[in-house]
Design an enzyme around this catalytic site. Structure first.
Site, PDB file in Angstrom:
ATOM      1  N   CYS A 329      -0.601   1.678   4.126  1.00  0.00           N
ATOM      2  CA  CYS A 329      -1.197   2.324   2.957  1.00  0.00           C
ATOM      3  C   CYS A 329      -0.110   2.864   2.025  1.00  0.00           C
ATOM      4  CB  CYS A 329      -2.190   3.401   3.392  1.00  0.00           C
ATOM      5  SG  CYS A 329      -3.340   3.896   2.090  1.00  0.00           S
ATOM      6  N   HIS A 427      -5.722   1.243   7.694  1.00  0.00           N
ATOM      7  CA  HIS A 427      -5.583   2.299   8.685  1.00  0.00           C
ATOM      8  C   HIS A 427      -6.327   1.881   9.954  1.00  0.00           C
ATOM      9  CE1 HIS A 427      -3.805   5.267   6.015  1.00  0.00           C
ATOM     10  NE2 HIS A 427      -4.726   5.006   5.113  1.00  0.00           N
TER      11      HIS A 427
END
Length: 483
Positions: A329, A427
């Site tokens: 991310c 994630h």
């Protein structure tokens, strides 16, 4: 319909854990229970079934209740992006960023969202299990409170007060907290739970008797200190690890000031073949097989912090010696050539130069992308599932060599031509046993064991419910829960 609330004398007193335990305990009783946290401040979040964002602790509590996470379980989520400001997420969607003073004035609006969510959950479930935040005795935050007694008073629910004896001063914590509440709030507290006790309970009993006589309220029970209990932390980074095998992969994670979703690394902490090390300010990055750049709520400032600590130089040296680098991310965004924030979403508007390890740029946009996804890693075509939470839109030629091929037809992330750098927006990718094993083999570990992280979490949730049965007054709990 019954609502029961757990409040704590301090942060990290055990509120999240107790609510998780009570959700599974109530489920065992055949009761449809739903977790709820009016207001959460955390940088660890989860994507819900209805496409919103809530705290990860509520996602774990949903698992304990055998439910899919929903935005009503955590209607107000605050994600700090500076020491004085935070992104405000209402019903799963980011609505604004404001400083602490402005948010104090905004609480009346936030309370409407809290009560609306509670009303919907109360209509759908016979039992709502509520987690407070911090302490109800924080005098400076009492006015307009929506997280603790302000909520309990608004919905007229009973409260259990939990304290951590491992910190010391447990009786002062409990009595002092009670003394600082108003008479109506004091009456709302129906009992105490003491958490993380080690030793002979007989030595504690005189204190328990005194506490009950002093306050006129029962001690519902004393929960033992459990050394090997691993549930996802709401805030603080959990550095405990399991015993390791002889052959291990050395993994290093630089801890950035605005690190987000560090629960990504929990499966690695628990893996018997991974030696996971978090590196803090002023520490040098040691020799490792894999360096992981984590998610970040403030990518440009965390990138500057990374450079200020000399970690960019260490990453370059690590790559020259054949090591691997993974970005997740915000960490993915740092791997590129530029990070642009023209709207000032995470701080002052402007651009920052990335690490230049992958040929792409990222621009932060107002609309956050929230998705639960499934797909396959480019590495070994391994199955992976995870979730996306990001405001960045990444473009550039490096994306043609994708890291992940998603089931919805999109490609995610990128990998370098030499195979040393791998970046993804996903994630939770280490929770997928096949993906985790593929990534560890990519980092140089042979004969990788596949670990069922979801199964480990389920095991610990069951253990928590066992502790409720063994150590708490279940008769009183049944009465408070309307069972």
């Amino acid at each position: 319909m019954t609502t029961l609330m757990v409040q704590g004398t301090t942060s990290d007193a055990g509120k999240s854990t107790l609510v998780t335990a009570l959700c599974r305990w109530a489920t065992r009783q055949g009761v449809a229970v739903v977790p709820f946290k009016p207001q959460n401040m955390a940088l660890n979040s989860a994507v819900t079934a209805d496409g919103g964002e809530i705290g990860r602790a509520q996602a774990v509590q949903a698992q304990a209740a055998n439910l899919q996470p929903h935005t009503d379980m955590n209607p107000v989520l605050l994600k700090p992006n500076s020491d004085t400001g935070a992104q405000v997420i209402i019903h799963g969607r980011a609505v604004t960023t404001m400083n602490a003073v402005a948010y104090h004035d905004y609480k009346a609006i936030a309370m409407q969202a809290v009560l609306a969510s509670h009303e919907r959950l109360s209509a759908a479930y016979p039992l709502v299990m509520v987690e407070g935040a911090g302490s109800p005795a924080e005098i400076n935050l009492r006015a307009g409170d929506i997280a603790n007694m302000g909520f309990a008073e608004a919905v007229d629910c009973p409260v259990l007060l939990i304290a951590d004896i491992n910190r010391g001063g447990v009786f002062a914590h409990l009595v002092g907290t009670l003394e600082l509440l108003s008479p109506s709030e004091q009456a709302r507290v129906k009992g105490f739970v003491i958490n993380r006790f080690r030793g002979d309970i007989a030595l504690l009993q005189p204190g328990l008797d005194w506490l009950e006589q002093r306050t006129g309220k029962p001690v519902v029970g004393v929960l033992p200190y459990v050394m090997d209990l691993h549930l996802e932390a709401e805030d603080g980074i959990d550095q405990r690890q399991t015993d390791k095998a002889e052959q291990v992969s050395k993994v290093v994670v630089p801890v950035l000031p605005r690190i987000s979703n560090h629960t990504d690394f929990d499966p690695l902490r628990l893996h018997p073949q991974v030696d996971l090390q978090f590196i803090g300010p002023g520490q040098a990055i040691p020799a490792a097989d894999l360096i992981i750049l984590p998610g970040s709520k403030s990518v440009r400032s965390d990138l500057a912090y990374l450079r200020a600590n000399g970690w960019d130089t260490a990453i370059s040296r690590h790559l020259r010696y054949g090591g691997k680098v993974l970005g997740i991310c915000g960490g993915l965004q740092m791997l590129g050539e530029q990070v642009h924030d023209p709207l000032g979403l995470e701080g002052a508007a402007g651009s920052s130069t990335g690490l230049g390890l992958l040929a792409f740029e990222t621009q932060l946009e107002a609309e956050k992308q929230l998705r639960n996804v499934r797909g396959r890693l480019a590495l070994e075509n391994a199955e992976v599932s995870g979730y996306e939470i990001h405001a960045g839109v990444t473009t550039g030629p490096a994306l043609e060599n994708a890291a992940v091929h998603l089931d919805d037809g999109r490609c995610d992330g990128a990998q370098s031509a030499d195979g040393q750098v791998f970046g993804t927006y996903l994630h939770g990718l280490f929770e997928s046993p096949q993906a985790s094993a593929a990534l560890l083999r990519w980092a140089g570990l042979s004969d990788v064991q596949e670990v069922d992280y979801h199964g480990l979490r389920e095991r610990d949730i069951e253990r928590l419910a066992d502790l409720v049965e063994k150590h708490l007054d279940t008769g009183l709990l049944r009465q408070l829960c309307g069972i």
